[in-house]
Design an enzyme around this catalytic site. Structure first.
Site, PDB file in Angstrom:
ATOM      1  N   GLU A   1     -12.860  28.412 -13.970  1.00  0.00           N
ATOM      2  CA  GLU A   1     -11.926  27.820 -14.936  1.00  0.00           C
ATOM      3  C   GLU A   1     -12.062  28.478 -16.297  1.00  0.00           C
ATOM      4  O   GLU A   1     -13.032  29.166 -16.594  1.00  0.00           O
ATOM      5  CB  GLU A   1     -12.150  26.314 -15.051  1.00  0.00           C
ATOM      6  CG  GLU A   1     -13.589  25.856 -15.025  1.00  0.00           C
ATOM      7  CD  GLU A   1     -14.417  26.335 -16.178  1.00  0.00           C
ATOM      8  OE1 GLU A   1     -13.880  26.437 -17.307  1.00  0.00           O
ATOM      9  OE2 GLU A   1     -15.603  26.624 -15.980  1.00  0.00           O
TER      10      GLU A   1
ATOM     11  N   GLU B   1     -17.054  31.511 -14.555  1.00  0.00           N
ATOM     12  CA  GLU B   1     -16.076  32.527 -14.152  1.00  0.00           C
ATOM     13  C   GLU B   1     -16.527  33.206 -12.868  1.00  0.00           C
ATOM     14  O   GLU B   1     -16.273  34.376 -12.648  1.00  0.00           O
ATOM     15  CB  GLU B   1     -15.840  33.532 -15.277  1.00  0.00           C
ATOM     16  CG  GLU B   1     -15.115  32.938 -16.478  1.00  0.00           C
ATOM     17  CD  GLU B   1     -14.693  33.993 -17.497  1.00  0.00           C
ATOM     18  OE1 GLU B   1     -14.286  35.105 -17.085  1.00  0.00           O
ATOM     19  OE2 GLU B   1     -14.785  33.707 -18.696  1.00  0.00           O
TER      20      GLU B   1
END
Length: 697
Positions: free
Chosen positions: A186, A329
């Site tokens: 996200e 990530e």
């Protein structure tokens, strides 16, 4: 715009849990029997790898599944609570990073998805910007960001449901296009504030216990962030038994989408590999909706956010990487995926009868049939057709054609050696220090890559240490590595050899089996280890050191237990002086440990980063450091420091360690800077100073 919105009316979240069932165990029971046939009692040395591997087989329902296809999904959304000043970065960074993912390809998610061989999908769940400003994003917008949760619910209940349904449909879309493993991630400024609130509700913890530094904020801002989480919980009073209520009141659109991805993967019998704390927060929501969905979820790493440990405990998941990451990530999940994929590759070829010392090219040809690797044209040894069957490949294989053998065997020569004090003085009194200038230059680049300062934790430390060892300011992703395994036996077991060969094919690492002869003196063994490591360290900046059990009858971990007892106190301190400790080692281990000691000293003296494979290697390295303190800077212990898999077969932890180091190098080589990507730098915490210092030098 949300391109899936038209499908929402057909989805009933209340009906969903009854379609998700825990995988059976029929396949894993068969596989465990076969593993035991291959490894015998040494199977226990696989320890932490085995449960994950078996669970994936049960999920697929196949005994020998082909290579899993991966999809990395970065869910982008903004948070109204950002206006409370809880992040080191301005809210516009969400938009800037979305452009970095899709246009400039310079973010961690880009790099780690490439490294893992995963496709990358970047979705707009609710960025606070006009949609026309966001090129190449997958349009799944719920709204232009949530509302400030300290003043009321972050979103409506309808929006919360829509975000989960979005993830459900997205999972189906990915799976219909061949995806087996989903790696969610996200991007959204202030979203660790939301995940802290979710953790507090789901884990029954206080704001102080679950609120972390996120983008590495200062102490003062952390206090503010804790109070913001407390206010949000007090104002909204989310129902701990209602996932939709929790999401609506203190969550974010990306959390709903990731929860939907988990539910969608579970209903289709696919897997999700979690990364950091924000992914775990989404999993908590999925767990409340459909508890059995977590049977399809793997935890990759334990990050540095305070909430992460509590969330994984609540989920009943055990991470196996300890890399001190604070960036969701997919850095951790990408590395974990490759480690598990490596095991699956071994398993896939274990059913085939292949030459014992198969060459790299031929092994890659076999692995290619299962989708586990792509052939590197530079390694080709013949003109085999790409679509050749495994049986065709087996017919072509030649036991004598092993010019590119994956395991090279070196035998200790039949000559005794007497080393003088002059030899020891040469090594111990001229041990080099790390190149501080190279390390500083490497750190400066890391500080200016598009990520919160120090957010890639141990991966950043590893490449800085390698820069200091090698004197190269920016070590390249194809930096060579060599694996050294000391043994008294003529060869490793066929199963272990095949597993290490598979790892070598994946990482392009040479494997060197060093056979020690106990008929020679202990000093001769030391010299053999020294010479072998010196030759390899001269060309390989990364060296791993492993040691084999003396006998095939010794259970994995036998040596570790005996050496620990012999050389350490009950408190774990070194029991003896550095010049006498070998005399206190059981006689049957003295030659092996002497060779290992020689290798540690020579590899460090030749500027190599040394990956220590097991507990015995770590103990001997501690004694080496007493001889020359400079050696400490060249050592990288693996278990349990970075890796918690409890692997006790020689070379396996080293193989995982190489994946970690290679991932770190890939990150250093391929991520882009704030200057290159036009992403805002930090305005708080250490990043405000270091990222602004000359921008990029």
């Amino acid at each position: 715009m949300n391109i899936f919105a038209s499908m929402f009316p057909t989805i009933d979240l209340n009906d969903f849990p009854k379609h998700i069932h825990r995988p059976g165990t029929k396949i894993s029971k068969r596989a465990r029997l076969l593993l035991h046939q291959q490894f015998g009692d040494a199977e226990t040395g696989l320890d932490g790898l085995t449960p994950m591997f078996l669970r994936w087989l049960d999920i697929t329902g196949e005994l020998y599944p082909k290579a899993p296809q991966m999809a990395t999904v970065i869910c982008c959304a903004d948070h109204g609570v950002a206006e409370e000043g809880v992040s080191a970065y301005p809210q516009k960074t969400t938009l800037e990073m979305a452009k970095n993912y899709t246009v400039r390809n310079g973010a961690a998610a880009n790099v780690f998805s490439m490294y893992a061989g995963s496709s990358l999908l970047v979705a707009d769940l609710g960025i606070a910007a006009a949609e026309s400003d966001i090129p190449s994003l997958f349009p799944l917008r719920i709204a232009a960001g949530t509302k400030n949760m300290t003043k009321g619910p972050a979103m409506t209940r309808e929006q919360a449901v829509a975000s989960i349904k979005t993830g459900l449909v997205l999972a189906k879309f990915l799976i219909d296009n061949g995806c087996d493993w989903i790696l969610p991630g996200e991007m959204g400024i202030a979203n660790t504030t939301a995940s802290a609130a979710i953790a507090a509700v789901c884990c029954g913890k206080t704001p102080e216990e679950v609120t972390g530094r996120g983008t590495n904020i200062s102490d003062e801002r952390l206090k503010k962030k804790i109070n913001v989480v407390r206010r949000a919980l007090e104002v909204n009073q989310p129902d701990p038994n209602d996932a939709i209520d929790i999401l609506a009141k203190v969550g974010g659109f990306e959390f709903g989408c990731m929860a939907g991805l988990i539910l969608g993967a579970a209903v289709s019998k696919k897997a999700v590999i979690l990364d950091g704390a924000n992914c775990a927060a989404a999993a908590l929501l999925a767990q409340k909706i459909a508890p059995e969905s977590i049977s399809y979820v793997f935890a990759s790493q334990l990050g540095s956010e305070k909430s992460h440990r509590y969330m994984l405990e609540t989920l009943g998941l055990r991470p196996f990487l300890h890399l001190d990451l604070r960036l969701s990530e997919t850095a951790g999940s990408s590395i974990a995926a490759l480690i598990l994929k490596n095991f699956l590759a071994y398993w896939y070829i274990s059913r085939e009868k292949l030459p014992e010392n198969i060459g790299c090219y031929d092994l890659c040809r076999v692995l290619q049939q299962g989708g586990f690797c792509e052939l590197d044209p530079s390694t080709e040894g013949n003109d085999a057709e790409d679509d050749a069957s495994i049986s065709d490949i087996e017919d072509d294989l030649d036991d004598d054609n092993v010019e590119d053998a994956l395991i090279d065997i070196f035998v200790m020569p039949d000559k005794d050696i007497q080393l003088t004090d002059k030899t020891f003085d040469f090594y111990l009194k001229s041990m080099p220090e790390l190149d501080k200038d190279a390390m500083a230059a490497c750190q400066d680049r890391l500080d200016h890559l598009t990520k919160p300062i120090d957010s890639l934790g141990c991966l950043e430390q590893i490449v800085c240490e390698l820069a200091g060892c090698s004197g190269v300011k920016r070590p390249e992703q194809d930096t060579k590595c060599a694996m050294i395994i000391f043994t008294l036996r003529e060869k490793l077991s066929p199963a272990l050899s095949r597993m290490l060969q598979t790892s070598a094919a994946f990482t392009r690492c040479s494997i060197n089996l060093e056979q020690i002869k106990t008929e020679q003196s202990i000093m001769a063994a030391f010299n053999f280890g020294r010479e072998e490591a010196e030759v390899l360290a001269a060309i390989d900046p990364i060296v791993t050191l492993s040691i084999d059990e003396v006998s095939a009858d010794d259970a994995p971990g036998t040596m570790d237990a005996l050496i620990r007892q012999a050389l350490l106190t009950d408190e774990g301190e070194l029991r003896f002086t550095e010049d006498t400790f070998l005399k206190h080692v059981p006689a049957k281990y003295q030659h092996l440990l002497s060779a290992l000691l020689g290798a540690i000293i020579a590899a460090a003296h030749n500027h190599s980063l040394i990956l220590l494979d097991g507990e015995t290697a770590k103990i001997i390295a501690r004694y080496a450091v007493k001889m020359a303190p400079e050696i400490r800077s060249y050592l990288l212990p693996l278990q349990p420091d970075l890796l918690d898999l409890r692997l006790r077969l020689p070379g396996l932890a080293a193989a995982c360690g190489i994946q970690i180091v290679k991932a770190a190098l890939y990150m250093l080589d391929n991520m882009k800077t704030f200057e290159e990507t036009k992403v805002s730098i930090a305005s708080d915490g250490p990043g405000a100073i270091r990222q602004d210092a000359g921008r990029e030098k």
